[in-house]
Design a protein around this motif. Structure first.
Motif, PDB file in Angstrom:
ATOM      1  N   VAL A   9       7.988  24.943   7.578  1.00  0.00           N
ATOM      2  CA  VAL A   9       8.034  26.395   7.727  1.00  0.00           C
ATOM      3  C   VAL A   9       8.025  27.006   6.335  1.00  0.00           C
ATOM      4  CG1 VAL A   9       9.387  28.339   8.604  1.00  0.00           C
ATOM      5  CG2 VAL A   9       9.314  26.190   9.885  1.00  0.00           C
ATOM      6  N   ASP A  10       7.252  28.073   6.173  1.00  0.00           N
ATOM      7  CA  ASP A  10       7.140  28.771   4.902  1.00  0.00           C
ATOM      8  C   ASP A  10       7.316  30.270   5.170  1.00  0.00           C
ATOM      9  OD1 ASP A  10       6.755  28.939   2.173  1.00  0.00           O
ATOM     10  OD2 ASP A  10       4.584  28.703   2.249  1.00  0.00           O
ATOM     11  N   GLY A  11       7.572  31.032   4.144  1.00  0.00           N
ATOM     12  CA  GLY A  11       7.768  32.474   4.296  1.00  0.00           C
ATOM     13  C   GLY A  11       9.221  32.831   4.056  1.00  0.00           C
ATOM     14  N   ASP A  12       9.805  33.625   4.958  1.00  0.00           N
ATOM     15  CA  ASP A  12      11.201  34.074   4.826  1.00  0.00           C
ATOM     16  C   ASP A  12      12.185  32.957   5.211  1.00  0.00           C
ATOM     17  OD1 ASP A  12      10.338  36.590   4.049  1.00  0.00           O
ATOM     18  OD2 ASP A  12      10.524  37.447   6.061  1.00  0.00           O
ATOM     19  N   VAL A  13      12.046  31.819   4.565  1.00  0.00           N
ATOM     20  CA  VAL A  13      12.861  30.646   4.907  1.00  0.00           C
ATOM     21  C   VAL A  13      14.332  30.880   4.566  1.00  0.00           C
ATOM     22  CG1 VAL A  13      13.203  28.183   4.468  1.00  0.00           C
ATOM     23  CG2 VAL A  13      10.898  29.096   4.714  1.00  0.00           C
ATOM     24  N   ARG A  14      14.600  31.617   3.501  1.00  0.00           N
ATOM     25  CA  ARG A  14      15.998  31.903   3.140  1.00  0.00           C
ATOM     26  C   ARG A  14      16.690  32.668   4.274  1.00  0.00           C
ATOM     27  NH1 ARG A  14      17.045  34.226  -2.617  1.00  0.00           N
ATOM     28  NH2 ARG A  14      16.400  32.109  -3.042  1.00  0.00           N
ATOM     29  N   ALA A  15      16.001  33.667   4.845  1.00  0.00           N
ATOM     30  CA  ALA A  15      16.565  34.432   5.969  1.00  0.00           C
ATOM     31  C   ALA A  15      16.711  33.541   7.205  1.00  0.00           C
ATOM     32  CB  ALA A  15      15.687  35.639   6.288  1.00  0.00           C
ATOM     33  N   LEU A  16      15.741  32.657   7.440  1.00  0.00           N
ATOM     34  CA  LEU A  16      15.820  31.735   8.575  1.00  0.00           C
ATOM     35  C   LEU A  16      17.013  30.795   8.438  1.00  0.00           C
ATOM     36  CD1 LEU A  16      14.573  30.647  11.191  1.00  0.00           C
ATOM     37  CD2 LEU A  16      13.108  29.189   9.757  1.00  0.00           C
TER      38      LEU A  16
ATOM     39  N   LEU B 288      25.066  38.435  17.457  1.00  0.00           N
ATOM     40  CA  LEU B 288      24.730  37.922  16.129  1.00  0.00           C
ATOM     41  C   LEU B 288      23.215  37.972  15.905  1.00  0.00           C
ATOM     42  CD1 LEU B 288      26.232  35.040  14.249  1.00  0.00           C
ATOM     43  CD2 LEU B 288      23.780  35.015  14.623  1.00  0.00           C
ATOM     44  N   LEU B 289      22.441  37.495  16.873  1.00  0.00           N
ATOM     45  CA  LEU B 289      20.986  37.491  16.717  1.00  0.00           C
ATOM     46  C   LEU B 289      20.410  38.900  16.737  1.00  0.00           C
ATOM     47  CD1 LEU B 289      20.138  34.313  18.766  1.00  0.00           C
ATOM     48  CD2 LEU B 289      19.856  34.638  16.303  1.00  0.00           C
ATOM     49  N   GLY B 290      21.024  39.798  17.482  1.00  0.00           N
ATOM     50  CA  GLY B 290      20.574  41.179  17.482  1.00  0.00           C
ATOM     51  C   GLY B 290      20.708  41.834  16.116  1.00  0.00           C
ATOM     52  N   ALA B 291      21.635  41.330  15.305  1.00  0.00           N
ATOM     53  CA  ALA B 291      21.861  41.882  13.968  1.00  0.00           C
ATOM     54  C   ALA B 291      21.052  41.160  12.885  1.00  0.00           C
ATOM     55  CB  ALA B 291      23.354  41.797  13.629  1.00  0.00           C
ATOM     56  N   GLN B 292      20.371  40.082  13.230  1.00  0.00           N
ATOM     57  CA  GLN B 292      19.573  39.340  12.250  1.00  0.00           C
ATOM     58  C   GLN B 292      18.237  40.035  12.020  1.00  0.00           C
ATOM     59  OE1 GLN B 292      20.591  36.477  10.526  1.00  0.00           O
ATOM     60  NE2 GLN B 292      22.520  37.067  11.477  1.00  0.00           N
TER      61      GLN B 292
ATOM     62  N   ARG C 285      12.346  36.779  17.825  1.00  0.00           N
ATOM     63  CA  ARG C 285      13.226  36.368  18.919  1.00  0.00           C
ATOM     64  C   ARG C 285      13.601  34.896  18.792  1.00  0.00           C
ATOM     65  NH1 ARG C 285       7.995  36.854  22.585  1.00  0.00           N
ATOM     66  NH2 ARG C 285       7.736  38.322  20.936  1.00  0.00           N
ATOM     67  N   ALA C 286      14.699  34.558  19.418  1.00  0.00           N
ATOM     68  CA  ALA C 286      15.116  33.165  19.599  1.00  0.00           C
ATOM     69  C   ALA C 286      15.093  32.908  21.102  1.00  0.00           C
ATOM     70  CB  ALA C 286      16.520  32.947  19.036  1.00  0.00           C
ATOM     71  N   ILE C 287      14.699  31.718  21.487  1.00  0.00           N
ATOM     72  CA  ILE C 287      14.598  31.404  22.907  1.00  0.00           C
ATOM     73  C   ILE C 287      15.437  30.171  23.206  1.00  0.00           C
ATOM     74  CG2 ILE C 287      13.043  30.828  24.818  1.00  0.00           C
ATOM     75  CD1 ILE C 287      10.775  32.157  23.184  1.00  0.00           C
TER      76      ILE C 287
ATOM     77  N   VAL D 285      15.777  34.854  26.356  1.00  0.00           N
ATOM     78  CA  VAL D 285      15.149  35.335  25.139  1.00  0.00           C
ATOM     79  C   VAL D 285      16.134  36.276  24.454  1.00  0.00           C
ATOM     80  CG1 VAL D 285      13.224  36.648  24.150  1.00  0.00           C
ATOM     81  CG2 VAL D 285      12.846  35.149  26.139  1.00  0.00           C
ATOM     82  N   LEU D 286      16.410  36.024  23.180  1.00  0.00           N
ATOM     83  CA  LEU D 286      17.341  36.826  22.402  1.00  0.00           C
ATOM     84  C   LEU D 286      16.555  37.494  21.278  1.00  0.00           C
ATOM     85  CD1 LEU D 286      20.118  34.105  22.228  1.00  0.00           C
ATOM     86  CD2 LEU D 286      20.068  36.081  23.733  1.00  0.00           C
ATOM     87  N   ALA D 287      16.420  38.794  21.344  1.00  0.00           N
ATOM     88  CA  ALA D 287      15.637  39.535  20.356  1.00  0.00           C
ATOM     89  C   ALA D 287      16.384  39.634  19.032  1.00  0.00           C
ATOM     90  CB  ALA D 287      15.293  40.916  20.882  1.00  0.00           C
ATOM     91  N   LEU D 288      15.657  39.500  17.932  1.00  0.00           N
ATOM     92  CA  LEU D 288      16.218  39.711  16.603  1.00  0.00           C
ATOM     93  C   LEU D 288      16.033  41.170  16.210  1.00  0.00           C
ATOM     94  CD1 LEU D 288      14.672  36.651  14.695  1.00  0.00           C
ATOM     95  CD2 LEU D 288      16.864  36.766  15.884  1.00  0.00           C
ATOM     96  N   GLY D 289      16.945  41.670  15.387  1.00  0.00           N
ATOM     97  CA  GLY D 289      16.795  42.995  14.827  1.00  0.00           C
ATOM     98  C   GLY D 289      16.934  44.149  15.806  1.00  0.00           C
ATOM     99  N   THR D 290      17.690  43.962  16.881  1.00  0.00           N
ATOM    100  CA  THR D 290      17.843  45.044  17.856  1.00  0.00           C
ATOM    101  C   THR D 290      19.137  45.815  17.688  1.00  0.00           C
ATOM    102  OG1 THR D 290      18.798  43.503  19.470  1.00  0.00           O
ATOM    103  CG2 THR D 290      16.419  43.884  19.571  1.00  0.00           C
ATOM    104  N   SER D 291      20.085  45.284  16.906  1.00  0.00           N
ATOM    105  CA  SER D 291      21.358  45.994  16.686  1.00  0.00           C
ATOM    106  C   SER D 291      21.268  46.823  15.417  1.00  0.00           C
ATOM    107  CB  SER D 291      22.508  44.988  16.540  1.00  0.00           C
ATOM    108  OG  SER D 291      22.680  44.279  17.728  1.00  0.00           O
ATOM    109  N   PRO D 292      21.929  47.983  15.410  1.00  0.00           N
ATOM    110  CA  PRO D 292      21.893  48.838  14.201  1.00  0.00           C
ATOM    111  C   PRO D 292      22.653  48.199  13.054  1.00  0.00           C
ATOM    112  CG  PRO D 292      23.204  49.871  15.940  1.00  0.00           C
ATOM    113  CD  PRO D 292      22.656  48.584  16.476  1.00  0.00           C
TER     114      PRO D 292
END
Length: 145
Positions: free
Chosen positions: A50-57, A20-24, A118-120, A138-145
């Protein structure tokens, strides 16, 4: 925050979260503003907003909670409030400390923007000097296609 989790429970949670996190998406965020929980009376938790891409978070947090809930892992069902905890107090604060915190809250500090990629998973260990937080995975974000 999950409280006490067995090694088997932690692995079960990680099995649900890894893909799931790899696809985020990675997110551009910054810390902005200060506050406390509860916001009135005796604060117990001090935080930076927290500010910025809060909707995605928030979407990522919801997806994680849903994935964990589907595996029978206990999750909180209250709305996610994006924040970074900077301190906790078990004892009531003296009035001068509460006043000083409120002065800082009005200053609205802000960090530079950073990429959350990443999420830790941390293990918290209680000790004589306080709590130590040990990174366990450590779980990397955005690593899955």
């Amino acid at each position: 925050f999950f409280g006490t989790v067995s090694p088997h429970g932690a692995e079960r949670a990680l099995v649900a979260l890894r893909p799931l996190l790899g696809a985020q998406p990675r997110m551009s965020l910054n810390l902005r503003g200060l506050g406390s929980f509860p916001s009135a009376g005796q604060p117990r938790v001090l935080w930076c907003g927290v500010d910025g891409d809060v909707r995605a978070l928030k979407a990522c947090a919801r997806a994680c909670a849903d994935a964990l809930d589907a595996t029978g892992f206990p999750v909180e069902h209250r709305p996610y409030r994006a924040h970074c905890t900077v301190g906790r107090s078990r004892q009531p604060w003296p009035a001068h400390a509460r006043e000083r915190w409120q002065q800082q809250v009005g200053d609205e500090p802000r960090t530079p923007t950073f990429t959350a990629d990443r999420a830790i998973l941390y293990e918290s260990l209680m000790g004589a000097a306080g709590v130590r937080h040990i990174p366990r995975e450590v779980l990397a974000l955005g690593t899955s296609p």
